[in-house]
Design an enzyme around this catalytic site. Sequence first.
Site, short mmCIF file in Angstrom:
data_model
loop_
_atom_site.label_atom_id
_atom_site.label_comp_id
_atom_site.label_asym_id
_atom_site.label_seq_id
_atom_site.Cartn_x
_atom_site.Cartn_y
_atom_site.Cartn_z
N TYR A 124 0.82 -1.21 0.00
CA TYR A 124 0.00 0.00 0.00
C TYR A 124 0.85 1.26 0.00
O TYR A 124 0.31 2.37 0.02
CB TYR A 124 -0.90 0.04 1.24
CG TYR A 124 -2.16 -0.75 1.10
CD1 TYR A 124 -2.11 -2.14 1.05
CD2 TYR A 124 -3.39 -0.13 1.04
CE1 TYR A 124 -3.27 -2.88 0.94
CE2 TYR A 124 -4.55 -0.86 0.93
CZ TYR A 124 -4.49 -2.24 0.87
OH TYR A 124 -5.64 -2.97 0.76
N LYS A 191 3.62 -14.19 5.89
CA LYS A 191 3.92 -15.20 4.86
C LYS A 191 5.45 -15.27 4.75
O LYS A 191 6.03 -15.17 3.66
CB LYS A 191 3.25 -14.77 3.53
CG LYS A 191 3.31 -15.80 2.43
CD LYS A 191 2.25 -16.88 2.55
CE LYS A 191 2.42 -17.92 1.47
NZ LYS A 191 1.56 -19.09 1.62
N ASP A 225 -2.33 -17.81 4.89
CA ASP A 225 -3.32 -18.67 4.22
C ASP A 225 -3.95 -19.64 5.21
O ASP A 225 -5.17 -19.85 5.23
CB ASP A 225 -2.72 -19.40 3.00
CG ASP A 225 -1.28 -19.84 3.20
OD1 ASP A 225 -0.68 -19.48 4.23
OD2 ASP A 225 -0.75 -20.55 2.33
N ASP A 249 -5.94 -5.94 5.54
CA ASP A 249 -7.12 -5.49 4.81
C ASP A 249 -8.01 -6.68 4.45
O ASP A 249 -9.22 -6.68 4.69
CB ASP A 249 -6.65 -4.77 3.53
CG ASP A 249 -7.78 -4.06 2.84
OD1 ASP A 249 -8.81 -3.79 3.50
OD2 ASP A 249 -7.67 -3.77 1.64
#
Length: 361
Positions: A124, A191, A225, A249
Amino acid sequence: MSCRVTLLPGDGIGPEVARAMQKCVDATGVRIEWEEVVVGAPAIASQGTPLPPEAIASVKKNRVAIKGPIETPIGKGFRSVNVQLRQELDLYACVRPARYIEGTRAVNTKVDLVIFRENTEDLYAGVEFDTGSVEAGRLISLINEISPKKVRPDSAISIKPISAFGSERIVRKAFEYAVQNGRRKVSLVHKANIMKFTDGLFLRTGQQVAAEFAGKVEFEDVIVDNMCMQLVQKPELYDVLVLPNLYGDIVSDLCAGLVGGLGIAPGANIGAHAALFEPVHGSAPKYAGLNKVNPTATILSAVMMLRHIGETDAARRLEQAVCDVIREGRNVTYDLKADRNDPTAVGTQEMAEAICHKLRK
Ligand code: NAP
Protein backbone atom coordinates in the site's frame (compact mmCIF):
# COMPACT_ATOMS: atom_id res chain seq x y z
CA MET A 1 -17.42 21.06 27.57
CA SER A 2 -17.73 20.30 23.86
CA CYS A 3 -15.18 18.46 21.74
CA ARG A 4 -14.43 19.46 18.16
CA VAL A 5 -14.35 16.56 15.70
CA THR A 6 -13.60 16.68 11.97
CA LEU A 7 -16.37 15.05 9.94
CA LEU A 8 -15.49 13.82 6.44
CA PRO A 9 -18.78 12.44 5.03
CA GLY A 10 -17.09 10.92 1.94
CA ASP A 11 -19.03 9.88 -1.15
CA GLY A 12 -21.34 7.11 -2.39
CA ILE A 13 -23.22 5.91 0.71
CA GLY A 14 -20.82 7.94 2.92
CA PRO A 15 -22.97 11.05 3.47
CA GLU A 16 -26.00 8.89 4.41
CA VAL A 17 -24.19 6.77 6.99
CA ALA A 18 -22.37 9.86 8.31
CA ARG A 19 -25.71 11.67 8.90
CA ALA A 20 -27.12 8.60 10.66
CA MET A 21 -24.03 8.38 12.88
CA GLN A 22 -24.13 12.10 13.69
CA LYS A 23 -27.77 11.83 14.86
CA CYS A 24 -26.92 8.91 17.16
CA VAL A 25 -23.84 10.59 18.68
CA ASP A 26 -25.82 13.78 19.28
CA ALA A 27 -28.58 11.70 20.94
CA THR A 28 -26.06 10.44 23.56
CA GLY A 29 -25.96 14.01 24.91
CA VAL A 30 -22.21 14.36 24.34
CA ARG A 31 -21.58 17.82 22.92
CA ILE A 32 -19.61 17.46 19.72
CA GLU A 33 -18.78 20.45 17.55
CA TRP A 34 -18.68 18.87 14.09
CA GLU A 35 -16.24 20.51 11.67
CA GLU A 36 -17.39 19.16 8.32
CA VAL A 37 -15.02 19.07 5.33
CA VAL A 38 -16.07 17.81 1.90
CA VAL A 39 -13.83 15.07 0.44
CA GLY A 40 -14.11 12.51 -2.36
CA ALA A 41 -16.32 12.93 -5.43
CA PRO A 42 -18.10 16.14 -4.27
CA ALA A 43 -14.69 17.74 -3.57
CA ILE A 44 -13.49 16.82 -7.08
CA ALA A 45 -16.57 18.56 -8.48
CA SER A 46 -16.14 21.72 -6.38
CA GLN A 47 -12.36 21.96 -5.90
CA GLY A 48 -10.78 19.67 -8.48
CA THR A 49 -9.24 17.34 -5.89
CA PRO A 50 -10.67 14.49 -3.80
CA LEU A 51 -8.55 15.51 -0.80
CA PRO A 52 -8.46 19.29 -0.33
CA PRO A 53 -5.71 20.53 2.01
CA GLU A 54 -8.38 21.74 4.52
CA ALA A 55 -9.24 18.11 5.24
CA ILE A 56 -5.72 17.23 6.42
CA ALA A 57 -5.41 20.60 8.21
CA SER A 58 -8.69 20.07 10.06
CA VAL A 59 -7.73 16.57 11.28
CA LYS A 60 -4.28 17.82 12.35
CA LYS A 61 -5.90 20.65 14.31
CA ASN A 62 -8.70 18.66 15.97
CA ARG A 63 -6.73 15.39 16.31
CA VAL A 64 -9.98 13.41 16.10
CA ALA A 65 -11.97 12.71 12.93
CA ILE A 66 -14.67 10.41 11.65
CA LYS A 67 -15.26 9.71 7.99
CA GLY A 68 -17.58 7.96 5.61
CA PRO A 69 -16.11 5.84 2.81
CA ILE A 70 -14.56 7.34 -0.32
CA GLU A 71 -14.50 5.71 -3.74
CA THR A 72 -11.14 4.81 -5.34
CA PRO A 73 -11.03 4.27 -9.11
CA ILE A 74 -9.79 0.75 -9.94
CA GLY A 75 -6.56 0.43 -11.95
CA LYS A 76 -6.51 4.12 -13.02
CA GLY A 77 -7.20 7.68 -11.82
CA PHE A 78 -6.28 9.29 -8.50
CA ARG A 79 -4.64 7.42 -5.62
CA SER A 80 -6.81 6.25 -2.75
CA VAL A 81 -7.80 9.20 -0.56
CA ASN A 82 -8.12 6.76 2.35
CA VAL A 83 -4.54 5.57 1.95
CA GLN A 84 -3.31 9.17 1.51
CA LEU A 85 -5.03 10.27 4.73
CA ARG A 86 -3.53 7.38 6.68
CA GLN A 87 -0.05 8.02 5.29
CA GLU A 88 -0.03 11.83 5.55
CA LEU A 89 -1.32 11.76 9.13
CA ASP A 90 0.86 8.73 9.96
CA LEU A 91 -2.16 6.85 11.29
CA TYR A 92 -0.11 3.69 11.55
CA ALA A 93 -2.50 1.45 13.46
CA CYS A 94 -5.72 0.33 11.82
CA VAL A 95 -7.84 -1.24 14.55
CA ARG A 96 -10.82 -3.34 13.48
CA PRO A 97 -12.86 -5.26 16.05
CA ALA A 98 -15.01 -8.16 14.83
CA ARG A 99 -17.45 -9.35 17.47
CA TYR A 100 -20.67 -11.32 17.26
CA ILE A 101 -23.79 -9.24 17.95
CA GLU A 102 -26.97 -11.20 18.71
CA GLY A 103 -29.49 -10.84 15.89
CA THR A 104 -26.99 -10.47 13.06
CA ARG A 105 -26.69 -12.99 10.22
CA ALA A 106 -23.33 -14.14 11.57
CA VAL A 107 -21.71 -17.26 10.15
CA ASN A 108 -20.16 -17.91 13.55
CA THR A 109 -21.39 -16.70 16.94
CA LYS A 110 -18.10 -17.26 18.79
CA VAL A 111 -16.09 -14.48 17.14
CA ASP A 112 -14.57 -11.82 19.39
CA LEU A 113 -11.44 -10.57 17.67
CA VAL A 114 -9.54 -7.32 17.31
CA ILE A 115 -7.40 -6.84 14.22
CA PHE A 116 -4.34 -4.57 14.20
CA ARG A 117 -3.39 -3.83 10.61
CA GLU A 118 -0.21 -1.87 9.83
CA ASN A 119 -1.45 1.13 7.88
CA THR A 120 1.49 2.91 6.23
CA GLU A 121 3.76 0.38 4.49
CA ASP A 122 3.67 -2.84 2.48
CA LEU A 123 2.18 -2.98 -1.01
CA TYR A 124 0.00 0.00 0.00
CA ALA A 125 3.06 2.31 0.13
CA GLY A 126 2.14 3.53 -3.36
CA VAL A 127 5.57 2.78 -4.87
CA GLU A 128 4.38 1.48 -8.24
CA PHE A 129 5.73 1.52 -11.79
CA ASP A 130 3.52 0.92 -14.78
CA THR A 131 4.27 -1.60 -17.52
CA GLY A 132 6.30 -0.02 -20.33
CA SER A 133 7.29 3.06 -18.29
CA VAL A 134 10.87 4.33 -18.33
CA GLU A 135 11.05 3.87 -14.53
CA ALA A 136 9.82 0.26 -14.70
CA GLY A 137 12.37 -0.41 -17.46
CA ARG A 138 15.23 1.01 -15.35
CA LEU A 139 14.13 -0.92 -12.29
CA ILE A 140 13.79 -4.17 -14.22
CA SER A 141 17.28 -3.74 -15.71
CA LEU A 142 18.71 -3.15 -12.23
CA ILE A 143 16.88 -6.15 -10.76
CA ASN A 144 17.98 -8.41 -13.60
CA GLU A 145 21.57 -7.23 -13.03
CA ILE A 146 21.68 -7.76 -9.24
CA SER A 147 19.25 -10.63 -8.67
CA PRO A 148 19.46 -14.26 -9.79
CA LYS A 149 15.68 -14.11 -10.35
CA LYS A 150 14.69 -12.42 -13.61
CA VAL A 151 11.73 -10.09 -14.12
CA ARG A 152 9.92 -10.08 -17.48
CA PRO A 153 10.53 -6.80 -19.40
CA ASP A 154 6.82 -6.02 -19.81
CA SER A 155 6.11 -6.26 -16.07
CA ALA A 156 4.41 -3.64 -13.93
CA ILE A 157 6.00 -3.40 -10.51
CA SER A 158 4.66 -2.68 -7.02
CA ILE A 159 7.20 -2.40 -4.22
CA LYS A 160 6.55 -3.94 -0.80
CA PRO A 161 8.53 -2.00 1.83
CA ILE A 162 8.29 -3.33 5.39
CA SER A 163 10.54 -1.67 7.98
CA ALA A 164 11.66 -2.70 11.45
CA PHE A 165 10.35 0.67 12.70
CA GLY A 166 6.88 0.17 11.19
CA SER A 167 6.68 -3.45 12.35
CA GLU A 168 7.80 -2.66 15.88
CA ARG A 169 5.24 0.05 16.54
CA ILE A 170 2.22 -1.87 15.21
CA VAL A 171 3.09 -5.06 17.11
CA ARG A 172 3.74 -3.01 20.28
CA LYS A 173 0.36 -1.30 19.84
CA ALA A 174 -1.35 -4.70 19.58
CA PHE A 175 0.35 -5.96 22.75
CA GLU A 176 -0.41 -2.75 24.66
CA TYR A 177 -4.05 -3.06 23.63
CA ALA A 178 -4.09 -6.70 24.76
CA VAL A 179 -2.71 -5.78 28.19
CA GLN A 180 -5.05 -2.80 28.65
CA ASN A 181 -8.12 -4.75 27.58
CA GLY A 182 -7.49 -8.07 29.30
CA ARG A 183 -6.93 -9.96 26.05
CA ARG A 184 -5.06 -13.26 26.36
CA LYS A 185 -3.22 -13.74 23.07
CA VAL A 186 -1.65 -11.90 20.13
CA SER A 187 -1.34 -13.82 16.85
CA LEU A 188 1.08 -12.38 14.29
CA VAL A 189 0.06 -13.20 10.74
CA HIS A 190 2.63 -13.37 7.91
CA LYS A 191 3.92 -15.20 4.86
CA ALA A 192 7.56 -15.32 5.97
CA ASN A 193 8.02 -18.80 4.52
CA ILE A 194 7.89 -17.18 1.05
CA MET A 195 8.76 -13.50 1.67
CA LYS A 196 11.71 -14.20 3.92
CA PHE A 197 12.99 -10.62 4.05
CA THR A 198 9.87 -8.42 4.25
CA ASP A 199 7.49 -10.71 6.15
CA GLY A 200 10.55 -12.27 7.82
CA LEU A 201 11.44 -8.86 9.27
CA PHE A 202 7.84 -8.32 10.42
CA LEU A 203 7.94 -11.72 12.16
CA ARG A 204 11.38 -11.32 13.79
CA THR A 205 10.54 -7.83 15.02
CA GLY A 206 7.24 -9.13 16.37
CA GLN A 207 9.01 -11.93 18.22
CA GLN A 208 11.32 -9.38 19.88
CA VAL A 209 8.39 -7.22 21.02
CA ALA A 210 6.51 -10.33 22.21
CA ALA A 211 9.45 -11.29 24.45
CA GLU A 212 8.87 -8.07 26.43
CA PHE A 213 5.30 -9.16 27.17
CA ALA A 214 6.12 -12.79 28.01
CA GLY A 215 4.07 -14.01 30.98
CA LYS A 216 1.44 -11.30 30.40
CA VAL A 217 0.12 -12.04 26.91
CA GLU A 218 0.55 -15.26 24.87
CA PHE A 219 2.12 -14.98 21.44
CA GLU A 220 2.06 -17.12 18.32
CA ASP A 221 2.69 -16.65 14.62
CA VAL A 222 0.45 -18.05 11.89
CA ILE A 223 0.93 -18.13 8.11
CA VAL A 224 -1.75 -16.01 6.44
CA ASP A 225 -3.32 -18.67 4.22
CA ASN A 226 -3.64 -21.07 7.14
CA MET A 227 -5.04 -18.20 9.24
CA CYS A 228 -7.87 -17.64 6.75
CA MET A 229 -8.88 -21.29 7.03
CA GLN A 230 -8.51 -21.28 10.84
CA LEU A 231 -10.67 -18.16 11.14
CA VAL A 232 -13.48 -19.73 9.13
CA GLN A 233 -13.38 -22.99 11.11
CA LYS A 234 -12.25 -22.01 14.64
CA PRO A 235 -12.36 -18.23 15.16
CA GLU A 236 -12.80 -18.71 18.91
CA LEU A 237 -9.12 -19.72 19.13
CA TYR A 238 -8.04 -16.18 18.21
CA ASP A 239 -8.10 -12.94 20.14
CA VAL A 240 -5.86 -10.08 18.89
CA LEU A 241 -4.37 -10.38 15.39
CA VAL A 242 -1.53 -8.23 14.08
CA LEU A 243 -0.80 -8.13 10.35
CA PRO A 244 1.05 -6.17 7.66
CA ASN A 245 -1.13 -3.84 5.61
CA LEU A 246 -2.41 -6.02 2.74
CA TYR A 247 -3.14 -9.18 4.76
CA GLY A 248 -4.77 -6.95 7.39
CA ASP A 249 -7.12 -5.49 4.81
CA ILE A 250 -8.16 -8.86 3.44
CA VAL A 251 -8.41 -10.69 6.77
CA SER A 252 -10.48 -7.91 8.34
CA ASP A 253 -13.10 -8.22 5.56
CA LEU A 254 -13.08 -11.99 6.11
CA CYS A 255 -13.76 -11.41 9.83
CA ALA A 256 -16.47 -8.86 9.01
CA GLY A 257 -18.09 -11.57 6.87
CA LEU A 258 -17.95 -14.02 9.79
CA VAL A 259 -19.88 -11.71 12.09
CA GLY A 260 -22.57 -10.68 9.63
CA GLY A 261 -21.08 -8.51 6.91
CA LEU A 262 -19.51 -5.15 6.20
CA GLY A 263 -22.62 -3.29 7.36
CA ILE A 264 -21.65 -3.85 10.99
CA ALA A 265 -17.82 -3.67 10.92
CA PRO A 266 -16.28 -0.56 12.54
CA GLY A 267 -12.69 0.66 12.41
CA ALA A 268 -10.17 3.21 13.65
CA ASN A 269 -6.90 4.54 12.28
CA ILE A 270 -4.70 5.64 15.15
CA GLY A 271 -1.42 7.57 15.10
CA ALA A 272 0.68 9.37 17.69
CA HIS A 273 -0.96 12.74 16.90
CA ALA A 274 -4.42 11.99 15.51
CA ALA A 275 -7.12 9.34 15.23
CA LEU A 276 -9.56 8.84 12.37
CA PHE A 277 -12.56 6.54 12.75
CA GLU A 278 -14.33 4.94 9.79
CA PRO A 279 -16.37 1.89 8.82
CA VAL A 280 -14.49 -0.98 7.16
CA HIS A 281 -16.86 -0.91 4.19
CA GLY A 282 -16.45 1.13 1.03
CA SER A 283 -18.71 3.62 -0.73
CA ALA A 284 -21.03 0.91 -2.21
CA PRO A 285 -21.95 3.20 -5.14
CA LYS A 286 -24.87 1.02 -6.27
CA TYR A 287 -26.69 1.91 -3.02
CA ALA A 288 -25.80 5.63 -2.98
CA GLY A 289 -28.75 7.91 -2.26
CA LEU A 290 -31.18 5.01 -1.68
CA ASN A 291 -31.36 5.29 2.15
CA LYS A 292 -30.87 1.52 2.16
CA VAL A 293 -27.54 0.51 3.72
CA ASN A 294 -26.78 -0.34 7.31
CA PRO A 295 -25.44 2.61 9.37
CA THR A 296 -24.15 0.31 12.17
CA ALA A 297 -20.52 0.15 11.00
CA THR A 298 -20.24 3.94 11.11
CA ILE A 299 -22.17 4.22 14.39
CA LEU A 300 -19.91 1.60 16.01
CA SER A 301 -16.90 3.53 14.66
CA ALA A 302 -18.33 6.50 16.55
CA VAL A 303 -18.54 4.29 19.67
CA MET A 304 -14.78 3.74 19.28
CA MET A 305 -14.34 7.49 18.83
CA LEU A 306 -16.33 8.28 21.99
CA ARG A 307 -14.11 5.87 23.97
CA HIS A 308 -11.04 7.52 22.45
CA ILE A 309 -12.11 10.98 23.66
CA GLY A 310 -12.93 9.65 27.13
CA GLU A 311 -16.74 9.56 26.76
CA THR A 312 -16.90 5.96 27.94
CA ASP A 313 -20.41 6.08 29.40
CA ALA A 314 -21.87 7.54 26.19
CA ALA A 315 -19.93 4.92 24.20
CA ARG A 316 -21.38 2.11 26.33
CA ARG A 317 -24.94 3.47 26.02
CA LEU A 318 -24.67 3.93 22.26
CA GLU A 319 -23.23 0.44 21.77
CA GLN A 320 -26.01 -1.03 23.92
CA ALA A 321 -28.67 0.84 21.92
CA VAL A 322 -27.23 -0.50 18.64
CA CYS A 323 -27.12 -4.07 20.03
CA ASP A 324 -30.71 -3.79 21.35
CA VAL A 325 -32.06 -2.60 17.98
CA ILE A 326 -30.23 -5.39 16.15
CA ARG A 327 -31.33 -8.05 18.65
CA GLU A 328 -34.99 -6.99 18.38
CA GLY A 329 -34.67 -7.20 14.57
CA ARG A 330 -37.61 -4.91 13.74
CA ASN A 331 -36.01 -1.60 12.79
CA VAL A 332 -33.05 -2.99 10.86
CA THR A 333 -31.77 -2.69 7.30
CA TYR A 334 -32.02 -5.39 4.60
CA ASP A 335 -28.65 -7.00 5.40
CA LEU A 336 -29.79 -7.86 8.94
CA LYS A 337 -33.00 -9.56 7.82
CA ALA A 338 -33.13 -13.34 7.26
CA ASP A 339 -34.38 -12.61 3.73
CA ARG A 340 -32.55 -9.72 2.05
CA ASN A 341 -35.75 -8.88 0.16
CA ASP A 342 -37.85 -8.67 3.34
CA PRO A 343 -40.18 -5.70 2.71
CA THR A 344 -40.18 -4.85 6.45
CA ALA A 345 -36.50 -3.84 6.32
CA VAL A 346 -36.14 -0.17 7.23
CA GLY A 347 -33.85 2.47 5.71
CA THR A 348 -30.55 3.89 6.96
CA GLN A 349 -32.10 6.91 8.69
CA GLU A 350 -34.99 4.89 10.20
CA MET A 351 -32.55 2.44 11.80
CA ALA A 352 -30.60 5.39 13.20
CA GLU A 353 -33.85 6.88 14.56
CA ALA A 354 -34.64 3.59 16.31
CA ILE A 355 -31.18 3.70 17.95
CA CYS A 356 -31.73 7.35 19.00
CA HIS A 357 -35.12 6.36 20.44
CA LYS A 358 -33.45 3.73 22.67
CA LEU A 359 -30.92 6.33 23.84
CA ARG A 360 -33.63 8.82 24.77
CA LYS A 361 -35.66 6.29 26.82
P1 NAP B 1 -18.06 -1.87 -0.54
O1 NAP B 1 -18.38 -0.48 -0.91
O2 NAP B 1 -17.62 -2.13 0.87
O3 NAP B 1 -19.35 -2.77 -0.85
C1 NAP B 1 -19.28 -4.17 -1.01
C2 NAP B 1 -20.57 -4.80 -0.55
O4 NAP B 1 -20.58 -4.83 0.89
C3 NAP B 1 -21.85 -4.04 -0.92
O5 NAP B 1 -22.24 -4.30 -2.22
C4 NAP B 1 -22.80 -4.59 0.13
O6 NAP B 1 -23.10 -5.95 -0.12
C5 NAP B 1 -21.90 -4.65 1.36
N1 NAP B 1 -21.94 -3.40 2.12
C6 NAP B 1 -21.02 -2.40 2.15
N2 NAP B 1 -21.41 -1.44 2.99
C7 NAP B 1 -22.58 -1.83 3.52
C8 NAP B 1 -23.48 -1.26 4.46
N3 NAP B 1 -23.22 -0.09 5.08
N4 NAP B 1 -24.62 -1.93 4.74
C9 NAP B 1 -24.90 -3.10 4.17
N5 NAP B 1 -24.06 -3.71 3.28
C10 NAP B 1 -22.93 -3.08 2.96
O7 NAP B 1 -16.92 -2.46 -1.48
P2 NAP B 1 -16.61 -2.22 -3.03
O8 NAP B 1 -17.90 -2.24 -3.78
O9 NAP B 1 -15.55 -3.18 -3.34
O10 NAP B 1 -15.99 -0.76 -3.07
C11 NAP B 1 -16.67 0.40 -3.50
C12 NAP B 1 -15.71 1.59 -3.44
O11 NAP B 1 -15.36 1.86 -2.08
C13 NAP B 1 -14.40 1.34 -4.17
O12 NAP B 1 -14.08 2.51 -4.90
C14 NAP B 1 -13.39 1.11 -3.06
O13 NAP B 1 -12.09 1.50 -3.41
C15 NAP B 1 -13.95 2.01 -1.99
N6 NAP B 1 -13.54 1.63 -0.62
C16 NAP B 1 -13.37 2.65 0.26
C17 NAP B 1 -13.05 2.36 1.57
C18 NAP B 1 -12.86 3.51 2.53
O14 NAP B 1 -13.33 4.61 2.24
N7 NAP B 1 -12.23 3.30 3.66
C19 NAP B 1 -12.94 1.04 2.00
C20 NAP B 1 -13.17 0.01 1.08
C21 NAP B 1 -13.47 0.32 -0.24
P3 NAP B 1 -24.43 -6.45 -0.87
O15 NAP B 1 -24.29 -5.99 -2.28
O16 NAP B 1 -24.32 -7.94 -0.71
O17 NAP B 1 -25.61 -5.88 -0.18
